[in-house]
Write a protein that holds these residues in place. Structure first.
Motif, short mmCIF file in Angstrom:
data_model
loop_
_atom_site.label_atom_id
_atom_site.label_comp_id
_atom_site.label_asym_id
_atom_site.label_seq_id
_atom_site.Cartn_x
_atom_site.Cartn_y
_atom_site.Cartn_z
N ILE A 107 0.84 -1.21 0.00
CA ILE A 107 0.00 0.00 0.00
C ILE A 107 0.87 1.25 0.00
CG2 ILE A 107 -1.68 1.32 1.34
CD1 ILE A 107 -2.79 -1.37 2.33
N ALA A 108 1.90 1.25 0.84
CA ALA A 108 2.82 2.39 0.88
C ALA A 108 3.53 2.58 -0.46
CB ALA A 108 3.84 2.19 2.00
N ASN A 109 3.81 1.49 -1.13
CA ASN A 109 4.49 1.57 -2.43
C ASN A 109 3.58 2.20 -3.49
OD1 ASN A 109 7.16 0.59 -3.56
ND2 ASN A 109 5.75 -0.20 -5.10
N ILE A 110 2.30 1.83 -3.46
CA ILE A 110 1.33 2.41 -4.40
C ILE A 110 1.22 3.92 -4.16
CG2 ILE A 110 -1.10 2.46 -5.10
CD1 ILE A 110 -1.23 -0.52 -4.33
N SER A 166 7.82 -2.65 -9.32
CA SER A 166 8.74 -3.61 -8.70
C SER A 166 10.04 -2.95 -8.27
CB SER A 166 9.02 -4.77 -9.66
OG SER A 166 9.58 -4.29 -10.88
N LYS A 167 10.58 -2.06 -9.11
CA LYS A 167 11.82 -1.38 -8.75
C LYS A 167 11.61 -0.44 -7.57
CE LYS A 167 14.59 -0.27 -12.07
NZ LYS A 167 15.25 0.41 -13.23
N LEU A 168 10.48 0.27 -7.60
CA LEU A 168 10.16 1.17 -6.49
C LEU A 168 9.97 0.38 -5.20
CD1 LEU A 168 9.44 4.02 -5.46
CD2 LEU A 168 7.08 3.58 -6.17
N PHE A 169 9.31 -0.78 -5.31
CA PHE A 169 9.10 -1.62 -4.13
C PHE A 169 10.44 -2.05 -3.54
CE2 PHE A 169 8.29 -5.57 -1.85
CZ PHE A 169 7.14 -5.26 -1.12
N ALA A 170 11.37 -2.43 -4.40
CA ALA A 170 12.69 -2.83 -3.93
C ALA A 170 13.40 -1.68 -3.22
CB ALA A 170 13.53 -3.32 -5.11
N PHE A 171 13.31 -0.48 -3.79
CA PHE A 171 13.97 0.69 -3.18
C PHE A 171 13.34 1.05 -1.84
CE2 PHE A 171 15.30 2.37 -7.65
CZ PHE A 171 16.25 1.38 -7.71
N ASN A 172 12.01 0.96 -1.78
CA ASN A 172 11.33 1.24 -0.50
C ASN A 172 11.71 0.20 0.56
OD1 ASN A 172 9.69 3.62 -0.60
ND2 ASN A 172 8.36 2.61 -2.07
N ALA A 173 11.82 -1.05 0.14
CA ALA A 173 12.22 -2.11 1.07
C ALA A 173 13.63 -1.86 1.59
CB ALA A 173 12.14 -3.47 0.38
N ILE A 174 14.51 -1.39 0.72
CA ILE A 174 15.88 -1.07 1.15
C ILE A 174 15.86 0.07 2.17
CG2 ILE A 174 18.10 -0.15 0.37
CD1 ILE A 174 17.58 -1.62 -2.31
N GLY A 175 15.03 1.07 1.90
CA GLY A 175 14.90 2.18 2.86
C GLY A 175 14.39 1.71 4.20
N ASN A 176 13.41 0.80 4.19
CA ASN A 176 12.88 0.24 5.44
C ASN A 176 13.95 -0.55 6.18
OD1 ASN A 176 10.36 1.30 4.84
ND2 ASN A 176 9.63 -0.58 3.89
N PHE A 177 14.79 -1.26 5.43
CA PHE A 177 15.88 -2.02 6.04
C PHE A 177 16.84 -1.09 6.78
CE2 PHE A 177 20.35 -3.40 5.29
CZ PHE A 177 20.39 -4.43 6.23
N PHE A 178 17.21 0.02 6.15
CA PHE A 178 18.14 0.94 6.79
C PHE A 178 17.49 1.73 7.93
CE2 PHE A 178 20.74 0.13 3.05
CZ PHE A 178 22.02 0.10 3.61
N SER A 179 16.16 1.85 7.89
CA SER A 179 15.48 2.52 9.01
C SER A 179 15.55 1.68 10.28
CB SER A 179 14.02 2.81 8.65
OG SER A 179 13.26 1.61 8.59
N LEU A 202 11.42 -7.62 11.85
CA LEU A 202 11.67 -8.80 11.01
C LEU A 202 11.20 -8.56 9.58
CD1 LEU A 202 10.68 -11.70 13.45
CD2 LEU A 202 12.98 -11.05 12.69
N VAL A 203 10.03 -7.93 9.42
CA VAL A 203 9.52 -7.63 8.08
C VAL A 203 10.44 -6.65 7.36
CG1 VAL A 203 7.63 -6.55 6.78
CG2 VAL A 203 7.12 -8.16 8.63
N ASN A 204 10.87 -5.60 8.07
CA ASN A 204 11.73 -4.59 7.45
C ASN A 204 13.12 -5.13 7.12
OD1 ASN A 204 9.79 -2.58 7.44
ND2 ASN A 204 10.41 -1.74 9.41
N LEU A 205 13.60 -6.07 7.92
CA LEU A 205 14.93 -6.64 7.67
C LEU A 205 14.98 -7.44 6.37
CD1 LEU A 205 16.11 -7.82 11.22
CD2 LEU A 205 17.07 -5.96 9.83
N THR A 206 13.82 -7.86 5.85
CA THR A 206 13.81 -8.56 4.57
C THR A 206 14.27 -7.65 3.43
OG1 THR A 206 11.47 -8.01 4.18
CG2 THR A 206 11.95 -10.10 5.30
N GLY A 207 14.33 -6.34 3.71
CA GLY A 207 14.84 -5.40 2.71
C GLY A 207 16.30 -5.61 2.37
N VAL A 208 17.00 -6.42 3.17
CA VAL A 208 18.40 -6.72 2.87
C VAL A 208 18.50 -7.53 1.58
CG1 VAL A 208 18.53 -8.91 4.14
CG2 VAL A 208 20.58 -7.49 3.88
#
Length: 322
Positions: free
Chosen positions: A51-54, A71-84, A299-305
């Protein structure tokens, strides 16, 4: 050194809560053994990412010349969540997103990307406060009967929502004469160029009603899923007579406090804050209850790795290719 001190503060606060019997890690095991509510909670956390990605995609496409890859935006957002998670405060993830978002479309300038990331954060916060106000108004009598001191949080919700709403309208909508506003800002803030510059940059983003309405409603849905997720995790450990709406009434201020860039992902600070917030609802072990959400969300945000490693490898290959 600064980051090290923030980690030290986070673990010191957790240790202090643990030594005082306010942080019970056994609740994690009990949650896993008490049914499958935690599975639904994790599912909602993952749904929130989509939802946040949309929402972010809608905002970016108001300024990009090309369609943004979901998909690319989702990956970048996931990376941002990982670093947060691994860096102090959720704003650290936004800094990482800035560098990745600039690769989404060449038509997006650095100023535009920074402004849209800020707007995305503001709209998300507006949705959080909006739910808080609605619930507090709906449950006002019940909340006052439970603890009159909670009136402070109702007022804070209203003030923050009104202030943020006015800010978004002034900075990002088409309802204000931009030329006059820029002229006044230049006159009054000439001595503070570090403040003036970013504000003028933000004024370059114009958001019409339709994309704003869509993103706001997505924010409301996103935050509602967050509230339900927390409820599912803590439900087995709170009194049966506790109203779910009373729980929801304290969550906006609690989540805002936990998101402040003081410690990584609100570790320690969020635990102490929710310990006191839950006490206002006559619920003990608030730190332990928040800890359930903290672990699940981490745990969910760490999947951004995972996308981080793939994207890092892809960028490295591009640099090595002549």
């Amino acid at each position: 050194m600064k980051t090290t001190l923030k980690f030290f503060l986070a673990f010191a606060l957790c240790y202090w809560l643990f030594k005082n019997g306010q942080l019970d890690f056994s609740l994690v095991t009990k949650t896993l053994n008490s049914g499958y509510l935690w599975v639904f909670a994790i599912t909602l956390l993952v749904a929130r990412l989509f939802i946040a990605n949309i929402r972010c995609q809608i905002l970016l496409e108001t300024k990009s010349e090309n369609k943004i890859s979901f998909s690319k935006l989702f990956a970048f957002n996931a990376i941002g969540n990982f670093f947060s998670v691994i860096l102090p405060g959720s704003s650290a993830g936004d800094v990482i997103k800035f560098f990745y978002f600039r690769n989404l479309d060449k038509s997006l300038s650095a100023t535009t990307v920074a402004s849209i990331i800020a707007l995305d954060r503001f709209v998300g916060l507006l949705g959080l406060l909006g739910i808080g106000i609605f619930i507090c108004c709906f449950q006002y009598q019940s909340i006052m009967a439970l603890n009159p001191a909670l009136l402070t949080f109702i007022i804070m919700n209203v003030v923050l929502f009104a202030g943020l709403g006015i800010f978004i309208v002034v900075i990002f909508s088409n309802l204000i004469n931009r030329e006059k506003l820029v002229s006044k800002l230049t006159h009054y803030l000439a001595r503070w160029p570090k403040v003036l510059g970013p504000l003028i940059d933000m004024l370059s983003i114009r958001l019409s009603f339709k994309p704003f309405f869509y993103t706001f409603m997505l924010s409301v849905l996103n935050q509602l899923l967050l509230f339900i997720c927390i409820w599912l995790l803590i439900k087995p450990f709170i009194p049966l007579e506790t109203s779910v709406l009373n729980i929801f009434s304290i969550l906006p201020i609690g989540m805002i406090g936990a998101a402040l860039p003081i410690t990584p992902a609100g570790l320690g600070v969020g635990h102490v804050l929710f310990e006191n917030l839950f006490k206002m609802l006559q619920i003990d072990h608030g730190a332990s209850l928040f800890n359930l959400f903290f672990i699940a969300n981490t745990l969910v945000n760490l999947t951004g790795v995972i996308p981080y490693l793939f994207v890092k490898s892809e960028l490295k290959d591009r640099q090595e290719t002549p």
